[in-house]
Design a protein around this motif. Structure first.
Motif, short mmCIF file in Angstrom:
data_model
loop_
_atom_site.label_atom_id
_atom_site.label_comp_id
_atom_site.label_asym_id
_atom_site.label_seq_id
_atom_site.Cartn_x
_atom_site.Cartn_y
_atom_site.Cartn_z
N ASN A 71 -5.05 2.31 -0.13
CA ASN A 71 -5.04 1.26 -1.15
C ASN A 71 -4.68 1.79 -2.53
O ASN A 71 -4.90 2.97 -2.85
CB ASN A 71 -6.39 0.57 -1.21
CG ASN A 71 -6.54 -0.44 -0.09
OD1 ASN A 71 -5.55 -1.05 0.33
ND2 ASN A 71 -7.73 -0.60 0.42
N MET A 72 -4.16 0.90 -3.33
CA MET A 72 -3.86 1.20 -4.73
C MET A 72 -5.18 1.29 -5.52
O MET A 72 -6.21 0.78 -5.07
CB MET A 72 -3.05 0.04 -5.33
CG MET A 72 -1.75 -0.23 -4.64
SD MET A 72 -0.53 0.92 -5.21
CE MET A 72 0.59 0.90 -3.84
N ASN A 73 -5.09 1.85 -6.71
CA ASN A 73 -6.28 1.82 -7.57
C ASN A 73 -6.37 0.45 -8.27
O ASN A 73 -5.53 -0.44 -8.02
CB ASN A 73 -6.28 2.99 -8.57
CG ASN A 73 -5.14 2.89 -9.58
OD1 ASN A 73 -4.58 1.82 -9.80
ND2 ASN A 73 -4.80 4.00 -10.20
N THR B 113 4.46 -3.26 -6.75
CA THR B 113 3.60 -3.36 -7.93
C THR B 113 4.32 -3.01 -9.23
O THR B 113 3.85 -3.40 -10.30
CB THR B 113 2.39 -2.41 -7.78
OG1 THR B 113 2.87 -1.07 -7.61
CG2 THR B 113 1.53 -2.78 -6.58
N ASN C 255 6.65 2.22 -8.07
CA ASN C 255 6.38 1.61 -6.76
C ASN C 255 6.83 0.15 -6.67
O ASN C 255 6.81 -0.57 -7.65
CB ASN C 255 4.86 1.69 -6.51
CG ASN C 255 4.49 1.18 -5.15
OD1 ASN C 255 5.14 1.51 -4.16
ND2 ASN C 255 3.45 0.36 -5.07
N THR D 261 0.82 -1.19 0.00
CA THR D 261 0.00 0.00 0.00
C THR D 261 0.86 1.25 0.00
O THR D 261 2.05 1.19 0.25
CB THR D 261 -0.85 0.06 1.28
OG1 THR D 261 0.03 -0.04 2.38
CG2 THR D 261 -1.88 -1.03 1.33
N THR D 262 0.24 2.34 -0.28
CA THR D 262 0.88 3.61 0.01
C THR D 262 0.50 3.96 1.44
O THR D 262 -0.37 3.35 2.00
CB THR D 262 0.35 4.71 -0.91
OG1 THR D 262 -1.05 4.75 -0.78
CG2 THR D 262 0.73 4.42 -2.33
N LEU E 278 -3.34 -1.18 -9.78
CA LEU E 278 -2.22 -1.37 -8.84
C LEU E 278 -1.27 -0.18 -8.82
O LEU E 278 -0.07 -0.33 -8.60
CB LEU E 278 -1.43 -2.66 -9.15
CG LEU E 278 -2.19 -3.98 -9.07
CD1 LEU E 278 -1.26 -5.14 -9.44
CD2 LEU E 278 -2.76 -4.21 -7.67
N ALA E 279 -1.81 1.00 -9.07
CA ALA E 279 -0.98 2.21 -9.02
C ALA E 279 -1.44 3.09 -7.85
O ALA E 279 -2.58 2.96 -7.37
CB ALA E 279 -1.09 2.98 -10.32
N TYR E 280 -0.54 3.97 -7.40
CA TYR E 280 -0.88 4.91 -6.34
C TYR E 280 -2.08 5.76 -6.74
O TYR E 280 -2.14 6.24 -7.89
CB TYR E 280 0.27 5.88 -6.12
CG TYR E 280 1.20 5.56 -5.00
CD1 TYR E 280 1.91 4.36 -4.96
CD2 TYR E 280 1.41 6.48 -3.97
CE1 TYR E 280 2.79 4.10 -3.94
CE2 TYR E 280 2.32 6.22 -2.96
CZ TYR E 280 3.00 5.03 -2.95
OH TYR E 280 3.87 4.77 -1.95
N ASP E 281 -2.94 6.00 -5.76
CA ASP E 281 -4.04 6.93 -5.95
C ASP E 281 -3.70 8.16 -5.10
O ASP E 281 -3.93 8.18 -3.88
CB ASP E 281 -5.34 6.25 -5.48
CG ASP E 281 -6.54 7.18 -5.58
OD1 ASP E 281 -6.33 8.40 -5.74
OD2 ASP E 281 -7.67 6.67 -5.48
N THR F 17 4.38 -0.26 -10.70
CA THR F 17 3.62 0.73 -11.48
C THR F 17 4.19 2.15 -11.30
O THR F 17 4.79 2.48 -10.28
CB THR F 17 2.15 0.74 -11.04
OG1 THR F 17 2.11 0.79 -9.61
CG2 THR F 17 1.43 -0.51 -11.53
#
Ligand SMILES: Cc1ncc(COP(=O)(O)O)c(C=O)c1O
Length: 356
Positions: free
Chosen positions: A129-131, A161, A158, A10-11, A134-137, A163
């Motif tokens: 959580n990721m979007n 992931t 990241n 996660t971020t 699987l990328a940072y939101d 991404t």
């Protein structure tokens, strides 16, 4: 849920208390991040030696020839404390980053320690959580920041992931957020991007923003075994961290190798190119078999295990092939580091023949 495990998928925005650098361990690099890994390593404390190591995002081509030569030349200085070497290295890094030496601190502990120290100092931290790609939101991260948040951690591209978020978005997020809360930007994999795409947050440090950028020699430079990396931040942040920083941050050989690697664009170009070729062998296979995976801009790919991740981990390990398994979002994910093309072909073949 174990916090270290959680953060990797996660971020996060960390609340109440900056982590403080007081020690070094790389044990966490191998810390289980899934039930499959915990069970497997619990039952198999003594694994056979791994022949194909696709678990730690290492560079299979490193160290570079220049780094090897530098290590050999510096070897006879091993009787000397590296005080002068550390000072010179700091100057070199400062020049490389376009800042003054008081913006640089080398020998920062490995990345999951941020969470460990935060917990040791009774801080809590939140995950975001990721979007669905699987990328940072980054909007979600911004929303998670509270009045008592003391640090926001971001990583682009990241891990685990692979991404990438458009660096322009990351920059405007970082610029804005750092007016309220320091932002820690982990750029361990940035050199896997084409040089024209490598937009570091160091610009913001140069402008005096509350941003800490971390870099490592473990990835594109292929020096993971020598344990050397650094951060770039405003001098007052550097001084604060330095107060509790372990005395002599790096050894002579690591400094020599890192110094030689820093401007070695030929080695970096070669690693980037070969990594992309080998990664394609893996993603072509995943595409052919309809696996969902994060679009990787790095030297690893994370994909939906679909079935029995534990069985896959175990059978691959018995063949001397090391990979990682993550639990995330109610699913099991495999993360496979990109080795040489031969290693990726061997991985694909072994994976295809798994009995799960
Ligand atoms: C997100 C991230 N940051 C940093 C690093 C580098 O860690 P170190 O410099 O301790 O090898 C890694 C290595 O796996 C990583 O995945």
């Amino acid at each position: 849920m174990n916090a270290r495990r959680e953060w990797l998928k996660t971020t996060l925005a960390m609340a109440a208390g900056l982590p403080i650098a007081t020690g070094l361990t790389n044990q966490l690099m191998a810390a289980p991040v899934s039930k499959a890994e915990r069970d497997f390593f619990g039952m198999n404390p003594l694994l056979p030696p791994m022949k194909i190591r696709l678990a730690s995002n290492e560079n299979p081509y490193g160290p570079s020839e220049k780094a090897k030569q530098a290590i050999q030349q510096r070897f006879s200085e091993a009787n000397r404390y590296p005080f002068q070497a550390v000072t010179e290295f700091r100057e070199t890094l400062a020049k490389h980053e376009g800042v003054s030496a008081d913006h640089i601190l080398s020998g920062f502990p490995t990345f999951p320690m941020l969470m460990t120290y935060a917990e040791a100092f009774k801080a809590t931290w939140d995950k975001v959580n990721m979007n669905d790609q699987l990328a940072y939101d980054y909007d979600a991260v911004a929303k998670q920041i509270k009045d008592d948040t003391r640090l926001v951690f971001i990583c682009n591209p990241n891990n685990p992931t692979g991404t990438l978020v458009d660096p322009a978005i990351v920059k405007s997020f970082t610029e804005e957020v750092s007016k309220k809360v320091p932002v820690f930007s982990d750029e361990a994999y940035i050199e896997f991007l084409d040089p024209s795409q490598q937009m570091s947050m160091v610009d913001l440090v140069r402008n005096g923003s509350n941003v800490i950028v971390s870099r490592t020699f473990s990835k594109i430079h292929g020096l993971a075994g020598l344990r050397i990396g650094y951060i770039i931040a405003k001098p007052d942040i550097i001084r604060k961290i330095q107060r509790t920083h372990p005395g002599i941050p790096n050894n002579q050989l690591a400094i020599a190798a890192a110094h030689a690697s820093l401007g070695d664009t030929a080695f970096m170009d070669m690693s980037r190119k070969k990594n992309a070729e080998a990664r394609k062998i893996l993603t072509d296979y995943l595409d052919k078999k309809n696996y969902f995976y994060g679009k990787s801009h790095t030297n690893f790919v994370m994909f939906d295990a679909k079935t029995d991740a534990a069985g896959k981990l175990a059978q691959l390990a018995q063949q001397g092939i090391a990979i990682r398994v993550w639990d995330y979002n109610g699913m099991q994910w495999l993360r496979v580091s990109v080795g040489t093309s031969e290693e990726m072909k061997a991985f694909v073949k072994a994976y295809e023949e798994l009995k799960v």
